[in-house]
Enzyme design. Structure first.
Site, PDB file in Angstrom:
ATOM      1  N   GLU A 168       0.894  -1.447   0.029  1.00  0.00           N
ATOM      2  CA  GLU A 168       0.366  -0.033   0.216  1.00  0.00           C
ATOM      3  C   GLU A 168       1.033   1.335  -0.039  1.00  0.00           C
ATOM      4  OE1 GLU A 168      -2.745  -0.544   3.645  1.00  0.00           O
ATOM      5  OE2 GLU A 168      -3.900  -2.279   2.271  1.00  0.00           O
ATOM      6  N   GLU A 368      -4.593  -8.856   1.427  1.00  0.00           N
ATOM      7  CA  GLU A 368      -5.307  -8.736   2.324  1.00  0.00           C
ATOM      8  C   GLU A 368      -7.096  -8.707   2.606  1.00  0.00           C
ATOM      9  OE1 GLU A 368      -4.045  -5.105   4.822  1.00  0.00           O
ATOM     10  OE2 GLU A 368      -2.077  -5.472   4.035  1.00  0.00           O
TER      11      GLU A 368
HETATM   12  C1  BGP Z   1      -4.237  -2.895   6.226  1.00  0.00           C
HETATM   13  C2  BGP Z   1      -2.612  -2.570   5.933  1.00  0.00           C
HETATM   14  C3  BGP Z   1      -2.406  -3.436   7.538  1.00  0.00           C
HETATM   15  C4  BGP Z   1      -3.609  -3.463   8.209  1.00  0.00           C
HETATM   16  C5  BGP Z   1      -4.754  -3.121   7.712  1.00  0.00           C
HETATM   17  C6  BGP Z   1      -6.402  -4.139   9.132  1.00  0.00           C
HETATM   18  O1  BGP Z   1      -4.083  -0.952   5.381  1.00  0.00           O
HETATM   19  O2  BGP Z   1      -2.303  -2.877   5.023  1.00  0.00           O
HETATM   20  O3  BGP Z   1      -1.732  -2.903   7.946  1.00  0.00           O
HETATM   21  O4  BGP Z   1      -3.283  -2.317   9.496  1.00  0.00           O
HETATM   22  O5  BGP Z   1      -5.276  -2.170   6.667  1.00  0.00           O
HETATM   23  O6  BGP Z   1      -6.334  -2.485   8.966  1.00  0.00           O
HETATM   24  P1  BGP Z   1      -6.024  -1.723  10.506  1.00  0.00           P
HETATM   25  O7  BGP Z   1      -5.178  -2.064  11.321  1.00  0.00           O
HETATM   26  O8  BGP Z   1      -5.495   0.573  10.546  1.00  0.00           O
HETATM   27  O9  BGP Z   1      -7.433  -1.437  10.869  1.00  0.00           O
END
Ligand code: BGP
Length: 465
Positions: A168, A368
């Site tokens: 990202e 993800e």
């Molecule tokens: C994505 C990232 C992850 C993870 C995920 C969940 O954007 O790549 O690192 O953190 O989001 O989001 P969050 O942890 O902010 O709830």
């Protein structure tokens, strides 16, 4: 009767995490921007929890990898921390103890029969590169990253078949330069554009290093992980469509186009020129982009972006992307209230068709997808298992749309959840939990949730189909 789903043979069923979110900062020669920020301003982090211990993967990786295997997954993405592997950031000299640590982690993944996917940057710039050189604003840092990438390929190239340069990268731009989510929390649209450019360049140069160094000789591939948040306009009025297109250019295509086509889109360049913020580039750069597109994409998907034409008047004449669109608060949208993100599984299908129709159907996987929920202890049953039915439902719905897309020709080779085991998350720390496996922060005890048993069963069923 249960509906039949379509997932190809050898599909990657897995889970993703990142080292800055699981390892803890034990034994690191450098601090990342998050190590540093959480040490100086702990109040910015949920419950004041910083990155120093996290889920203690540094000491528990063997147990964790076995657990990941035990719930039926066949692949696992993690990352290598620049601030851990490299002792001397200027020369690229490595930290021997940490070289061994990552060997041990990768070996453990392989010994458990899992396919490793190794990412090289997950928001974890060594902080001194910001203090000294301005971080991603500087081309010097781009070249230092390439040095780090090269070390990783040299050290682990014979073991890793899937590499990714960045996770990202647009979130680095957003976090550090637009919306104050990552240290140093600047608000500077012009710098943001240069950083966006430099991150693209860093990825293309790392890919060049990979290919020129012959690291693909092991049959390995290199890609990038993008959060391709699909953009939906409020209506098909000219104004809404235009606003939506700008958001899409800035947040999706600004990486997707150079990564898969070897150049920025004409529209994006015209937009930047019009607002007088075109990035600085050097003569050789276009050739580097052109010759170093990715082998595959990882696509992170959590929520859609809904856009309407700008309604308020722009008072500041400084460039800022949000000056050209507004977010549309769609009535009756389904929300995950803990994370504040809309739940819209259909978007997976739309992403897949976009890649199929506009990006040459390049191989890709969902790198993800997941649902973060606060205070999951309230769903514990008498046997101590978290009954996370909401998560199962979330995955079932998303997988249904993915299956439909594959049926319709999407070139998708895997689905990775975020995340197998509860982990630390940036400013939210341990507020929202995403795992199939829970972590008790007091004791570091791991317990499989209902969704962990569900995914095992789900994958077995697909394999027997
Ligand atoms: C994505 C990232 C992850 C993870 C995920 C969940 O954007 O790549 O690192 O953190 O989001 O989001 P969050 O942890 O902010 O709830």
């Amino acid at each position: 009767m249960e509906e039949k789903l379509y997932f190809p043979k050898n599909f990657l069923w897995g889970g993703a995490t990142s080292c800055p979110q699981i390892e803890g900062s034990f034994n690191k020669p450098h601090k990342s921007v998050f190590d540093y920020w959480s040490s100086i301003e702990p109040e910015k982090f949920f419950d004041g929890v910083g990155s120093d211990v996290t889920s203690d993967f540094y000491h528990r990786y063997k147990e964790d990898i076995k657990l990941i295997k035990s719930i039926g997954l066949n692949s696992f993405r993690t990352s290598i921390q620049w601030s851990r592997l490299i002792k001397n950031l200027e020369t690229g000299e490595v930290d021997e103890e940490n070289v061994l640590f990552y060997h041990n982690v990768i070996d453990e993944i392989l010994d458990n029969g899992l396919i490793p996917i190794i990412n090289l940057h997950h928001f974890d710039l060594p902080v001194e590169l910001y203090e000294k050189y301005g971080g991603w604003e500087s081309r010097k840092v781009v070249d230092m990253f390439v040095l780090f990438a090269k070390k990783c390929f040299e050290l682990y190239g014979d073991k890793v078949k899937y590499w990714t340069t960045f996770n990202e990268p647009i979130v680095v731009v957003e976090g550090q330069y637009l919306y104050k989510m990552h240290y140093p929390c600047l608000v500077d649209g012009e710098k943001a554009v240069q950083v966006l450019y430099n991150l693209n360049l860093a990825s293309a140069k790392a890919i060049r290093e990979f290919r020129q160094g012959g690291f693909d000789k092991y049959g390995s591939k290199i890609g990038i992980i993008l959060n391709l948040t699909p953009t939906y306009p409020r209506s098909d009025s000219k104004e809404d469509l235009e606003a939506s297109e700008i958001a899409d250019e800035f947040f999706n295509k600004s990486f997707l186009e150079p990564d898969t086509k070897g150049h920025f889109s004409k529209k994006f360049i015209e937009f930047l020129e019009k607002h007088n913020v075109l990035f600085k580039q050097e003569k050789e750069d276009n050739k580097i982009f052109k010759e170093n597109i990715v082998d595959f994409l990882g696509i992170n998907y959590y929520f859609p972006r809904r856009i309407q034409a700008k309604e308020s008047v722009i008072e500041d004449d400084k460039f800022f992307p949000d000056n050209y669109f507004d977010y549309y608060d769609m009535p009756n949208k389904r929300m995950n209230p803990y994370r504040g993100w809309e739940i819209y599984p259909n978007a997976i299908y739309d992403i897949a068709m976009n890649i199929k129709e506009n990006y040459n159907n390049i191989p890709w996987y969902i790198s993800e997808n997941g649902m973060g929920v606060e205070n999951e202890a309230r769903f514990l049953d008498d046997s101590g298992v978290i009954q996370d039915d909401y998560r199962i439902e979330f995955y079932e719905e998303h997988l249904k749309y993915l299956s439909d897309a594959i049926k319709d020709g999407a070139n998708c080779f895997g689905f990775h959840c975020w995340t197998p085991i509860d982990c630390w998350s940036w400013c939210n720390a341990y507020k929202n939990r995403y795992g199939y496996i829970s972590v008790d922060l007091e004791t570091q005890k791991r317990t499989i949730k209902k969704s962990g048993y569900w995914i095992k069963n789900f994958i077995e069923k697909q394999n027997n189909n």
